[in-house]
Design a protein around this motif. Structure first.
Motif, PDB file in Angstrom:
ATOM      1  N   ALA A 112       0.841  -1.199   0.000  1.00 14.12           N
ATOM      2  CA  ALA A 112       0.000   0.000   0.000  1.00 14.12           C
ATOM      3  C   ALA A 112       0.878   1.253   0.000  1.00 14.12           C
ATOM      4  N   LYS A 113       0.223   2.406  -0.184  1.00 15.87           N
ATOM      5  CA  LYS A 113       0.961   3.670  -0.199  1.00 15.87           C
ATOM      6  C   LYS A 113       0.184   4.720   0.576  1.00 15.87           C
ATOM      7  N   LEU A 114       0.880   5.443   1.461  1.00 17.92           N
ATOM      8  CA  LEU A 114       0.314   6.594   2.152  1.00 17.92           C
ATOM      9  C   LEU A 114       0.698   7.840   1.368  1.00 17.92           C
ATOM     10  N   HIS A 115      -0.233   8.785   1.272  1.00 15.78           N
ATOM     11  CA  HIS A 115      -0.033   9.972   0.447  1.00 15.78           C
ATOM     12  C   HIS A 115      -0.550  11.197   1.212  1.00 15.78           C
ATOM     13  N   TYR A 116       0.231  12.279   1.162  1.00 14.90           N
ATOM     14  CA  TYR A 116      -0.168  13.543   1.788  1.00 14.90           C
ATOM     15  C   TYR A 116       0.192  14.670   0.841  1.00 14.90           C
ATOM     16  N   ASP A 117      -0.739  15.586   0.660  1.00 17.33           N
ATOM     17  CA  ASP A 117      -0.540  16.739  -0.211  1.00 17.33           C
ATOM     18  C   ASP A 117      -0.874  17.991   0.591  1.00 17.33           C
ATOM     19  N   ARG A 118       0.063  18.903   0.691  1.00 15.52           N
ATOM     20  CA  ARG A 118      -0.183  20.084   1.535  1.00 15.52           C
ATOM     21  C   ARG A 118      -1.273  20.991   0.984  1.00 15.52           C
ATOM     22  N   ARG A 119      -1.694  20.774  -0.259  1.00 21.41           N
ATOM     23  CA  ARG A 119      -2.824  21.537  -0.799  1.00 21.41           C
ATOM     24  C   ARG A 119      -4.149  21.040  -0.220  1.00 21.41           C
TER      25      ARG A 119
ATOM     26  N   PHE B 169       5.737   8.477   8.649  1.00 26.72           N
ATOM     27  CA  PHE B 169       4.943   9.209   7.663  1.00 26.72           C
ATOM     28  C   PHE B 169       4.325  10.456   8.286  1.00 26.72           C
ATOM     29  N   LEU B 170       3.718  10.303   9.461  1.00 25.63           N
ATOM     30  CA  LEU B 170       3.088  11.449  10.128  1.00 25.63           C
ATOM     31  C   LEU B 170       4.111  12.524  10.482  1.00 25.63           C
ATOM     32  N   GLN B 171       5.318  12.119  10.851  1.00 29.92           N
ATOM     33  CA  GLN B 171       6.362  13.096  11.143  1.00 29.92           C
ATOM     34  C   GLN B 171       6.718  13.879   9.885  1.00 29.92           C
ATOM     35  N   ALA B 172       6.803  13.186   8.760  1.00 30.98           N
ATOM     36  CA  ALA B 172       7.102  13.867   7.495  1.00 30.98           C
ATOM     37  C   ALA B 172       5.993  14.849   7.130  1.00 30.98           C
TER      38      ALA B 172
END
Length: 138
Positions: free
Chosen positions: A25-32, A107-110
């Motif tokens: 799986a992949k976790l994804h975060y976009d600051r937008r 991931f959450l730290q990033a």
């Protein structure tokens, strides 16, 4: 400047069979979209045979490391010290996966390094979002 973080994670699908297959799986975060996390599962791991993406609150993922959280389609809870359980509820059924908690913490730290918790509102473009809503209303 970095605006997106993607991190592969090893998710273990909990099934009736004794063997728990691993899913890349992949976790994804976009600051937008600073309040949201996306978790994507590849096509071979889904009933439909297509990639599936779930979107849920970053706060839900973070809180779920410490105790059971969520009452809707996505629920998160710790499982022992080193695993976190994510439940995905859909009309077709429920998928339950285990992920190493350390992968989620990293991931959450990033994401927090990119957009600190409590400062998400500074990264929203409300004027643009409102314009998009108004454009679709005409």
């Amino acid at each position: 400047m970095i605006t997106v973080i993607e991190q592969p994670v090893e998710a273990r699908l909990v099934a009736a069979a004794p063997r728990m297959p691993s899913i890349p799986a992949k976790l994804h975060y976009d600051r937008r979209d600073p309040f949201a996390i996306r978790m994507t599962f590849p096509a071979p791991a889904t009933l439909e045979g297509v990639e599936v993406c779930w979107t849920f609150a970053r706060e839900l993922l973070s809180a779920g490391l410490h105790g059971a959280e969520g009452t809707g389609d996505v629920r998160v809870r710790p499982y022992g010290y080193d695993r976190t359980v994510l439940e995905f509820h859909a009309p077709e059924g429920t998928a339950v996966v285990h992920v190493h908690s350390e992968e989620i913490r990293r991931f959450l730290q990033a994401t927090s390094d990119l957009v600190p918790v409590g400062f998400e509102h500074l990264h929203l473009d409300l004027d643009h979002d409102l314009a998009e809503l108004m454009r679709d209303a005409c």
